[in-house]
Design an enzyme around this catalytic site. Structure first.
Site, short mmCIF file in Angstrom:
data_model
loop_
_atom_site.label_atom_id
_atom_site.label_comp_id
_atom_site.label_asym_id
_atom_site.label_seq_id
_atom_site.Cartn_x
_atom_site.Cartn_y
_atom_site.Cartn_z
N GLU A 1 -8.06 10.92 -4.04
CA GLU A 1 -6.68 10.43 -3.86
C GLU A 1 -5.95 10.55 -5.18
OE1 GLU A 1 -5.82 6.55 -2.20
OE2 GLU A 1 -7.44 6.77 -0.72
N GLU B 1 -12.54 2.85 -1.88
CA GLU B 1 -12.13 1.86 -2.88
C GLU B 1 -12.67 0.45 -2.62
OE1 GLU B 1 -7.88 2.03 -3.37
OE2 GLU B 1 -7.95 4.07 -4.13
C1 BGC Z 1 -5.45 3.46 -1.07
C2 BGC Z 1 -4.43 4.00 -0.09
C3 BGC Z 1 -3.04 3.59 -0.56
C4 BGC Z 1 -2.78 4.20 -1.92
C5 BGC Z 1 -1.39 3.93 -2.48
C6 BGC Z 1 -5.05 3.62 -2.52
O1 BGC Z 1 -5.47 2.50 -3.21
O2 BGC Z 1 -6.71 4.01 -0.81
O3 BGC Z 1 -4.72 3.52 1.18
O4 BGC Z 1 -2.04 3.91 0.35
O5 BGC Z 1 -3.72 3.70 -2.81
O6 BGC Z 1 -1.21 2.57 -2.67
#
Ligand code: BGC
Length: 446
Positions: free
Chosen positions: A353, A167
């Site tokens: 993610e 990101e």
């Molecule tokens: C990040 C994580 C974070 C998650 C939830 C993402 O933007 O890569 O490190 O914990 O979001 O906020």
């Protein structure tokens, strides 16, 4: 699970984590300080003054955590490597003990049939590099390339799939523009060179990893479908400007070899982008990592605060404990939008993610988290729908395995499939853990 749409049999089933959020042991075995150690020590910046000194103690409990992954039936694990464990001061000498941790982890994963997918940078820059300007400095990209070569030399005989950056948008915006993440710089639009230097770092790291046998290289971009709050020309222009900053600034150079029109931000990165940079950045990616949490609704700014957009609240949908809107179809919309925008230039995709926080508690040894099950279920169905429409999605990494150190929120947001008691470090798999395990079993069964 009987009514769940069948995903491809080759689909990769994973979870994602990040070093700083889970490892703890921040001074063990020669690890140097990162920008996040420095930032968390500043009074008032992290909710309730939480720090990540212990985090989930994963550095010492990794075997237990790999066992949990095996119990889930995972076929892939995305974790990040802490640069300050490898090069405590960001350049020069290699810290063998730090490297040995990831060496053990990789072997432990492979022994359980889980593919290791390391991310080289999930925001924990060695503080010594930040002292020299961090990602505002072009030189940091070169240091990143050297670090990638070191890690590639050590793990490249067993690891073939790599993610260079996590990101870069969020790191630039929250870390350098708005000051709410490390390194806590409040530079607003002067933070834009951080985008290019991270992407250049990706290009240099990717080249180093390829020379060391990597066969799959990705970047994990935080992507959001951007919706104007109304059909007015002003709102549409504002949404377009936001889309440019959040999505296109990071995807266009990687996939098209050029930056989008940044005139809404009064720059063309002149003087920052040098000859040859874009060729390096756009060397073909094997896949794009997509991190998706929610769509974004944008209105034209009510007052001139120096930005060409304002975010507005998406109404009428459930919200997570973080107050983020839950819109599973936004993921289908996003995947369709990427195909429409990039066409043949779009490589295969992995969702690297996706997940939600909820106020989970252990009651009688169990954790009931129906919101997370609904969230994951909805988003995996959206992926199945997108695949049905032609999207080439090859795998899914749920965010995340363990309740962890959620950056500025400290331990307040619980995103894990496994509950962690932050006093005792006891791990308790949640109901969503069993749900995900059963879904994976149903798909992996012959
Ligand atoms: C990040 C994580 C974070 C998650 C939830 C993402 O933007 O890569 O490190 O914990 O979001 O906020």
């Amino acid at each position: 699970m009987t009514d769940f749409p069948q995903l491809p049999s080759s689909f990769l089933w994973g979870v994602s984590t990040a070093a700083f959020q889970i490892e703890g042991s921040t001074t063990a075995d020669g690890r140097g300080p990162s920008v996040w150690d420095t930032f968390t020590a500043i009074p008032g910046v992290i909710r309730d003054g939480h720090t990540a000194e212990d985090a989930c103690d994963h550095y010492r409990r990794w075997e237990e955590d790999v066992s949990l992954m095996a119990e889930l039936g995972l076929t892939g694990y995305r974790f990040s490597i802490a640069w300050p464990r490898i090069q405590p001061y960001g350049k020069g000498e290699v810290n063998a003990k730090g490297l040995a941790f990831y060496d053990r982890l990789v072997d432990g994963l492979l022994a359980r049939g889980i593919e290791p997918v390391p991310t080289l940078f999930h925001w924990d820059l060695p503080q010594a590099l930040e002292d020299e300007g961090g990602w505002l400095q072009r030189d940091t990209a070169h240091r990143f390339g050297e670090y990638a070569a070191i890690v590639g030399d050590a793990l490249g005989d067993r690891v073939t799939s790599w993610i260079t950056l996590n990101e870069p948008f969020v790191h630039m915006a929250w870390g350098y523009a708005l000051g709410v993440h490390a390194p806590g710089r409040l530079l607003l639009l002067d933070a834009l060179p951080v985008a290019h230097h991270q992407l250049l770092g990706h290009g240099l790291a990717a080249a180093a990893l390829r020379e060391r046998g990597a066969t799959q290289i990705m970047v994990s971009n935080n992507c959001t479908p951007v919706r104007p709050a109304s059909d007015s020309a002003a709102d549409r222009a504002a949404a377009d400007a936001y889309d440019t900053l959040h999505n296109r600034l990071f995807n266009d150079p990687l996939l098209l070899g050029r930056y989008p029109d940044l005139s809404a931000y009064g720059t063309d990165l002149d003087g920052v982008v040098k000859d040859g940079d874009l060729a390096l950045i756009s060397a073909p990616l094997d896949a794009l990592g997509v991190n998706y949490y929610n769509p974004t609704e944008i209105v034209a700014p009510a007052a001139d605060l120096g930005l060409p957009f304002e975010e507005s609240r998406i109404e009428g949908v459930p919200r997570t404990a973080f107050d983020w809107p839950v819109v599973p179809d936004g993921l289908r919309e996003l995947l369709a939008g990427l195909r429409a925008r990039y066409g043949d230039a779009l490589p295969p995709l992995y969702i690297t993610e996706n997940g939600c926080s909820s106020a989970d508690e252990v009651v009688g040894g169990r954790v009931h988290d129906p919101e997370r099950i609904a969230y994951l279920d909805g988003h995996l169905r959206a992926i199945a729908a997108a695949i049905g429409e032609g999207a080439d999605v090859r795998g899914y990494f749920a965010w995340t395995l363990l309740d962890n150190f959620e950056w500025a929120e400290g331990y307040h947001q619980r995103f894990g499939l496994v509950h962690v008691d932050h006093e005792t470090q006891a791990r308790t798999p949640k109901a969503s853990f069993a749900w995900y395990r059963d879904l994976i079993t149903a798909h992996r069964a012959p």
